[in-house]
Design a protein around this motif. Structure first.
Motif, PDB file in Angstrom:
ATOM      1  N   UNK A 118       0.832  -1.198   0.000  1.00 17.27           N
ATOM      2  CA  UNK A 118       0.000   0.000   0.000  1.00 17.27           C
ATOM      3  C   UNK A 118       0.867   1.247   0.000  1.00 17.27           C
ATOM      4  N   UNK A 119       0.484   2.203  -0.851  1.00 19.27           N
ATOM      5  CA  UNK A 119       1.227   3.450  -0.992  1.00 19.27           C
ATOM      6  C   UNK A 119       0.238   4.620  -0.970  1.00 19.27           C
ATOM      7  N   UNK A 120       0.636   5.714  -0.320  1.00 16.29           N
ATOM      8  CA  UNK A 120      -0.068   6.980  -0.447  1.00 16.29           C
ATOM      9  C   UNK A 120       0.704   7.814  -1.469  1.00 16.29           C
ATOM     10  N   UNK A 121       0.286   7.847  -2.724  1.00 11.33           N
ATOM     11  CA  UNK A 121       1.091   8.514  -3.749  1.00 11.33           C
ATOM     12  C   UNK A 121       1.235  10.018  -3.564  1.00 11.33           C
ATOM     13  N   UNK A 122       0.357  10.633  -2.754  1.00  7.95           N
ATOM     14  CA  UNK A 122       0.518  12.062  -2.469  1.00  7.95           C
ATOM     15  C   UNK A 122       1.737  12.320  -1.583  1.00  7.95           C
ATOM     16  N   UNK A 123       2.126  11.306  -0.802  1.00  9.97           N
ATOM     17  CA  UNK A 123       3.302  11.437   0.050  1.00  9.97           C
ATOM     18  C   UNK A 123       3.034  12.075   1.393  1.00  9.97           C
ATOM     19  N   UNK A 124       1.921  12.767   1.551  1.00 14.73           N
ATOM     20  CA  UNK A 124       1.570  13.399   2.807  1.00 14.73           C
ATOM     21  C   UNK A 124       0.063  13.620   2.834  1.00 14.73           C
ATOM     22  N   UNK A 125      -0.459  14.088   3.962  1.00 18.27           N
ATOM     23  CA  UNK A 125      -1.899  14.269   4.100  1.00 18.27           C
ATOM     24  C   UNK A 125      -2.369  15.574   3.462  1.00 18.27           C
ATOM     25  N   UNK A 126      -3.519  15.501   2.828  1.00 22.91           N
ATOM     26  CA  UNK A 126      -4.149  16.695   2.248  1.00 22.91           C
ATOM     27  C   UNK A 126      -4.926  17.420   3.335  1.00 22.91           C
ATOM     28  N   UNK A 156      -3.449  15.977  -3.658  1.00 23.82           N
ATOM     29  CA  UNK A 156      -2.190  16.670  -3.898  1.00 23.82           C
ATOM     30  C   UNK A 156      -1.496  16.037  -5.102  1.00 23.82           C
ATOM     31  N   UNK A 157      -0.512  16.720  -5.692  1.00 22.16           N
ATOM     32  CA  UNK A 157       0.234  16.098  -6.795  1.00 22.16           C
ATOM     33  C   UNK A 157       0.858  14.776  -6.365  1.00 22.16           C
ATOM     34  N   UNK A 158       0.795  13.794  -7.225  1.00 21.91           N
ATOM     35  CA  UNK A 158       1.339  12.477  -6.914  1.00 21.91           C
ATOM     36  C   UNK A 158       2.857  12.451  -7.089  1.00 21.91           C
ATOM     37  N   UNK A 159       3.533  11.772  -6.166  1.00 20.58           N
ATOM     38  CA  UNK A 159       4.964  11.519  -6.309  1.00 20.58           C
ATOM     39  C   UNK A 159       5.176  10.409  -7.347  1.00 20.58           C
ATOM     40  N   UNK A 160       6.343  10.411  -7.967  1.00 20.36           N
ATOM     41  CA  UNK A 160       6.593   9.471  -9.060  1.00 20.36           C
ATOM     42  C   UNK A 160       6.986   8.080  -8.581  1.00 20.36           C
ATOM     43  N   UNK A 161       7.535   7.983  -7.359  1.00 24.07           N
ATOM     44  CA  UNK A 161       8.128   6.723  -6.919  1.00 24.07           C
ATOM     45  C   UNK A 161       7.196   5.531  -6.977  1.00 24.07           C
ATOM     46  N   UNK A 162       5.970   5.698  -6.529  1.00 21.85           N
ATOM     47  CA  UNK A 162       5.032   4.580  -6.498  1.00 21.85           C
ATOM     48  C   UNK A 162       4.715   4.054  -7.882  1.00 21.85           C
ATOM     49  N   UNK A 163       4.711   4.923  -8.871  1.00 16.04           N
ATOM     50  CA  UNK A 163       4.377   4.506 -10.234  1.00 16.04           C
ATOM     51  C   UNK A 163       5.571   3.829 -10.907  1.00 16.04           C
ATOM     52  N   UNK A 164       6.772   4.283 -10.574  1.00 17.11           N
ATOM     53  CA  UNK A 164       7.961   3.571 -11.035  1.00 17.11           C
ATOM     54  C   UNK A 164       7.968   2.156 -10.467  1.00 17.11           C
TER      55      UNK A 164
END
Length: 234
Positions: A142-150, A156-164
């Motif tokens: 499980x990943x929170x692609x935003x990286x932090x809480x909204x 929020x913009x998604x970080x790239x790491x989870x999609x890689x």
């Protein structure tokens, strides 16, 4: 505030008890099953102490085999909520600081959770490589692609790491939408309000084929974003 302090007076010792029990359990069973059972018990117990109910829909969309769950992130209550209701044995990528908490952090490490140090690019890459191995071994993640809480429930913009990671692992991504947790426990606050939380599992999304790695990453990110936002209540 009284409700919040009453909850914390019960939640903190309950969390310590569960973490210690889970840590001892992993010494006897390193498969992750004992830890997952403790995590689910902790999630459900935390929701019970808060007087919060959760409704899960979309379980019929889950495929067989491991998946990568990607969720929006509204509140600290997202974690016990998802631990309580997700039907698959699931590891998490969590911020490194959580692993520094005595007993709790050790239990997470023994349970197979993966620390992520966002301030160190080299260590972050190592964490993603470890996550790929976990998924390929048959465990979901499980990943929170935003990286932090909204703070305002909007994505929020998604970080790239989870999609890689998803492209490397080659398994379906199951987007999920949490509604209500940010109203039960607003981000950045200890306040606690009565309310209900809903979790919606969306149809799995396979990593796009026939595209360059960069194009596939963008397409996957857009599809996950569209799925999560499709039922997001703002």
């Amino acid at each position: 505030m009284v409700r919040a302090y009453l909850f914390l007076s019960l939640f903190i010792p309950f969390t310590f008890f569960c973490a210690l029990s889970a840590l001892l359990g992993t010494l006897l069973d390193a498969s992750g099953r004992v830890f997952s059972a403790h995590a689910r018990f902790w999630g459900r117990g935390s929701l019970f102490l808060a007087g919060t109910r959760v409704r899960l829909t979309g379980v019929e969309h889950l495929p067989s085999g491991p998946v990568i769950f990607m969720s929006n992130h509204q509140s600290g209550f997202d974690i016990p909520t998802l631990l309580a209701v997700l039907p698959l044995e699931t590891c998490w990528i969590a911020k490194k600081e959580l692993f520094d908490i005595p007993v709790f952090g050790s239990a997470m490490g023994r349970g197979g959770y993966i620390p992520l140090d966002r301030r160190d690019a080299h260590r972050a890459l190592k964490s993603l490589e470890m996550a790929v191995k976990v998924v390929r071994s048959g465990r979901s993640l499980l990943i929170f692609p935003e990286g932090t809480r909204s703070m305002d429930f909007r994505l929020l913009p998604f970080k790239r790491g989870g999609f890689k990671l998803a492209l490397q692992a080659g398994v379906p991504v199951v987007p999920l939408t949490i509604n209500g947790s940010g109203r039960v426990n607003p981000a950045g606050s200890i306040r606690l309000y009565p309310g209900r939380i809903s979790v919606t599992l969306h149809r799995p999304i396979m990593p796009p084929a026939g595209f360059s790695r960069a194009q596939a990453e963008v397409l996957l990110r857009e599809r996950v974003h569209d799925a999560i936002s499709s039922v997001l209540e703002i």
